[in-house]
Design a protein around this motif. Sequence first.
Motif: not given
Length: 395
Positions: A377-386
Motif C-alpha cells: 500500500i503506497l500513497y504520497n502524503y498529500e493524497s493519503f490525507q485527502l
Amino acid sequence: MKEKIKKLRRYPFLVVFVAFMLVVFCADMLTTRRQYSELENRTLKQRPDFSLKSLVENEYTLEYEEFVNDQFVLRDQWITLKSVAESALGKIENNGVAYGKEHYLFGKTTQTDQQQVDRNVSYVNQFISGYDGDVTFGVIPNSYAILTDKLPVGLENINIDQKSLIPQLQQQVQGENLNTLELLPVMESHSQEEIYYHTDHHWTTLGAWYAYEAYAQSRGLAYGSLEEMEAWKQAVPDFYGTYFSKSKNFDAQPDTIYWYDFPVTDVTVDGKYTLPTSDGGEIPVEGMYNVSQFSQRDKYAAFLYGNNGLTVIKSENNKNHQDGVTSRVLLIKDSYGNSLAPFLTWSYDEVYVVDLRALPMTMSQLLEQTEFDDVLILYNYESFQLDRNVVRLIA
C-alpha cells in the motif's frame, strides 16, 4: 463632426480603450471555440444550453461566465502576459504554487485534514488485521518536504511539516503482519538527485526506482539495478506538469520524463486489451505505457495508461522466479505508483496494480479471486490525507 473629434481628442485613453474593446469583441466573436487547453492541461467550458429554469436559478449566468472566461480570445497569451507581469513585480507564487530555486515549482499546503487521515489509518488497519498475508505500508513525502534547499526565500516554513507528520502516521498503522516502508530517509538521502519533477507534483522515475529498491530490500527480494535496466531506458523531453498548469509560470523549464520499455508477456486494464478514448474510439493496451500520450501535454498519464482500476502485468523479468511457481504482488496506490509498478516486474512474475478510485470490483472480491505473495500500500502524503476512497480497502 469636427467638434466631436476635438472632444474625443481630449480623452485619448478612453478612445484607445473603447477601440481595444471593440477589436477584442469582434475577434472573440470570430474565434473558434476550443475544447481543450494544452497550456492548462484541462477541458475548457463550452457554451451552456439555455433554459428558463437555469436562468431563474442563476445557473445559466454562472456557467456562461465560466464559458466566457475559458473561451476568451488569446486566452493563453493573456495568461502568459499575466505571469510575466507578476514576476516583474516580484511575486513568488500563483494559484497555490510557489516558485522555487533552480526552476522548481512547489505546491502549497498549509494544513492537514487530520480527521481524514485518522479515518484512512483506521481503514488500513482494518484491512491489515483482516488479511492473512504480509502487508507493506509506505508513505511518500512530497517534494517540498525533501527539497528544502530549493524552496523560495520566505516560504521555507509555509507548508505542513511532513518530516514529523509522516512518522506519526506510520506509527498509527499497526498489525502483526505489517512491514513499514520508511521512504522519508530514502528520499532525503537522494535529495541532490533528480527525484522529483520541476514542474509536476510527482516523483521522477528515478525517485520511484529508489523506492522500489528500498521495498525489494525490505522484502529480501532480488531486484533490477539501474545499470541492468539501462538498455531499456527511454527519454521524452518537454514535459510541463501539473504545477506549471496551475501557476502558468512563464519562466518554467520543462522536465524530461524517463521510462523503461521492459518486455512483458501480457497486460490488461480492467480485464480488457483496449481502452476507450474521449472521442468514442479505442486504443489497444500494448505494454505498460500509452506511448501516444508522450506526445500530449499530460505525458505522465502514459504510465500504466493513467489511473485505471485494475492493471495486471505479466512478464518474464522476475529475478526471483522459481519453476512451477507464480509469484504475485498487489500494489494499492495513487498516481505515484504508476511509475513504480514497471520496476516490480523484476521481482515478481505478476504485478496487480489497484487504484481504489476506479476499482471495478470490491477488494474482497479481488482477494477471493487471486492469491498474493505480498501486498504493498503506497500513497504520497498529500493524497493519503485527502483520499476518500481508502475506505474501499475494507469493502
